[in-house]
Design an enzyme around this catalytic site. Structure first.
Site, PDB file in Angstrom:
ATOM      1  N   ARG A  10     -12.345  -9.465   0.201  1.00 31.16           N
ATOM      2  CA  ARG A  10     -11.605  -9.086   1.425  1.00 31.16           C
ATOM      3  C   ARG A  10     -11.195  -7.618   1.352  1.00 31.16           C
ATOM      4  O   ARG A  10     -10.720  -7.130   0.328  1.00 31.16           O
ATOM      5  CB  ARG A  10     -10.374  -9.982   1.552  1.00 31.16           C
ATOM      6  N   VAL A  11     -11.370  -6.914   2.450  1.00 30.45           N
ATOM      7  CA  VAL A  11     -10.933  -5.512   2.542  1.00 30.45           C
ATOM      8  C   VAL A  11     -10.034  -5.399   3.767  1.00 30.45           C
ATOM      9  O   VAL A  11     -10.357  -5.939   4.829  1.00 30.45           O
ATOM     10  CB  VAL A  11     -12.155  -4.571   2.666  1.00 30.45           C
ATOM     11  N   GLY A  12      -8.917  -4.710   3.620  1.00 28.15           N
ATOM     12  CA  GLY A  12      -7.981  -4.531   4.730  1.00 28.15           C
ATOM     13  C   GLY A  12      -8.147  -3.176   5.383  1.00 28.15           C
ATOM     14  O   GLY A  12      -9.205  -2.538   5.300  1.00 28.15           O
ATOM     15  N   ASP A  13      -7.085  -2.728   6.005  1.00 28.97           N
ATOM     16  CA  ASP A  13      -7.134  -1.469   6.768  1.00 28.97           C
ATOM     17  C   ASP A  13      -7.190  -0.217   5.893  1.00 28.97           C
ATOM     18  O   ASP A  13      -7.728   0.819   6.305  1.00 28.97           O
ATOM     19  CB  ASP A  13      -5.878  -1.363   7.650  1.00 28.97           C
ATOM     20  N   THR A  24       0.805  -1.212   0.000  1.00 31.84           N
ATOM     21  CA  THR A  24       0.000   0.000   0.000  1.00 31.84           C
ATOM     22  C   THR A  24       0.842   1.267   0.000  1.00 31.84           C
ATOM     23  O   THR A  24       1.795   1.366   0.758  1.00 31.84           O
ATOM     24  CB  THR A  24      -0.792   0.011   1.338  1.00 31.84           C
ATOM     25  N   GLY A  70      -3.140  -5.756   6.966  1.00 31.35           N
ATOM     26  CA  GLY A  70      -4.352  -4.967   7.139  1.00 31.35           C
ATOM     27  C   GLY A  70      -5.274  -5.423   8.240  1.00 31.35           C
ATOM     28  O   GLY A  70      -5.869  -4.604   8.939  1.00 31.35           O
ATOM     29  N   THR A 130       0.447   0.787   6.917  1.00 30.06           N
ATOM     30  CA  THR A 130       0.712  -0.074   5.768  1.00 30.06           C
ATOM     31  C   THR A 130       1.189  -1.406   6.310  1.00 30.06           C
ATOM     32  O   THR A 130       1.759  -1.473   7.401  1.00 30.06           O
ATOM     33  CB  THR A 130       1.742   0.564   4.808  1.00 30.06           C
ATOM     34  N   GLY A 131       0.921  -2.469   5.580  1.00 32.15           N
ATOM     35  CA  GLY A 131       1.297  -3.803   6.049  1.00 32.15           C
ATOM     36  C   GLY A 131       0.064  -4.661   6.263  1.00 32.15           C
ATOM     37  O   GLY A 131      -0.900  -4.568   5.491  1.00 32.15           O
TER      38      GLY A 131
HETATM   39  N1  GLY Z   1      -2.477  -2.745   4.147  1.00 29.75           N
HETATM   40  C1  GLY Z   1      -3.055  -3.268   2.988  1.00 29.75           C
HETATM   41  C2  GLY Z   1      -4.007  -4.353   3.206  1.00 29.75           C
HETATM   42  O1  GLY Z   1      -3.869  -5.137   4.133  1.00 29.75           O
HETATM   43  O2  GLY Z   1      -4.933  -4.461   2.427  1.00 29.75           O
END
Ligand code: GLY
Length: 298
Positions: A187-190, A160, A213, A210-211
């Protein structure tokens, strides 16, 4: 007062921060500068953790997430799991400025974008199709992560891009990602989650993540970091506090790097990571520097 831009990772951050500064020199406001920085990175098919040609989900579809936040008003806009539109950071901005919503998801985000004048595009490239084919043919089908680059070692590297900017006490934050490589569809992350992937409040500071999520989201990492600054911590101390909390409370937080970075309303900034050293770009009044932050040890 200085104008400061920050961007995650050597690449794609290096490309995004240079474009943001170029826009700043052209006289544009900092929100537009970081939007354009992220948009240029999204449209570069060689940057495979963001936008066009990025690493697809397990079905082979590219699903993109993006968000932005204005620390002056706490206005925010986000999109998640969007297919066939790029740059999605500009759609997130439309959600913020031209809809009553904070987030629009999936197919409806695509429809919203088209209604606002974005052209549907094919976000796959020959390389991204091949990358998915190789993954589908592999025995292990590894979905974790996260460093995504097509570096000569062949290792996937990057992640990201999250950007923060400060000008005359005005703080803004934005992020864009294709998420975890070969993720579960939907799937959705942070990154597009206000409070997890980004947060900005002129009264306290701005932070981004970042990393990994899922872990960053569980910690409400960006919000937690900004709240620490609100209670008097420097940007670096606030990042350390969030990462130390994650290491202490979240057993999976050191499996994959989790990173937060932050800037205060007066311009001090910092970053911290649960695992592996982390490169962060700064641009302070046109002077670019790549910083390396050592990871916090459990
Ligand atoms: N930080 C990006 C994700 O986990 O989608």
């Amino acid at each position: 007062m200085s104008t400061i831009f920050l961007a995650t990772w050597d690449q794609p951050g290096g490309i995004a921060i240079r474009e943001a500064y170029r826009q700043h020199q052209a006289g544009l406001d900092i929100l537009t500068c970081i939007e354009r920085g992220l948009a240029v990175a999204e449209l570069d098919p060689d940057l495979i953790a963001i936008g066009l040609g990025s690493v697809p989900n397990s079905d082979g579809d590219i699903e993109l997430d993006a968000a932005m936040m204005d620390g002056k008003t706490l206005d925010a806009g986000a999109v998640c799991a969007v297919r066939g539109i790029c740059p999605v950071i500009s759609v997130a901005r439309k959600v913020m400025e031209d809809s009553p919503c904070v987030m629009i998801a999936g197919e409806q985000a695509r429809r919203f974008a088209i209604e606002k004048g974005f052209l549907p595009i094919v976000t796959h490239t020959a390389d991204s199709i091949q990358r998915h084919q190789e993954w589908a043919d592999s025995k292990e089908k590894v979905t974790n992560y996260v460093h995504v680059t097509s570096d000569p070692s062949g290792q996937l590297h990057g992640d990201t891009i999250t950007m923060l900017a400060l000008q005359d006490g005005h703080l803004v934050a934005a992020s864009s990602t294709s998420g975890m490589p070969f993720k579960v569809p939907g799937r959705v992350g942070d990154s597009p989650i206000v409070g997890a992937g980004i947060y900005a409040d002129n009264e306290a500071g701005a932070a981004g993540a970042t990393g990994y999520g899922e872990e960053l989201w569980k910690a409400a990492a960006s919000s937690k970091t900004v709240e620490a600054m609100r209670h008097g911590a420097s940007a670096q101390d606030a990042c350390n506090q969030t990462i130390d909390f994650m290491i202490r409370r979240q057993p999976k937080a050191t499996d994959i790097p989790c990173v937060v970075f932050a800037i205060s309303p007066t311009g001090d900034f910092g970053a911290a990571s649960t695992k592996e050293d982390f490169p962060l770009w700064s641009c302070v009044d046109g002077v670019f520097k790549l910083h390396h932050y050592s990871f916090r040890r459990a």
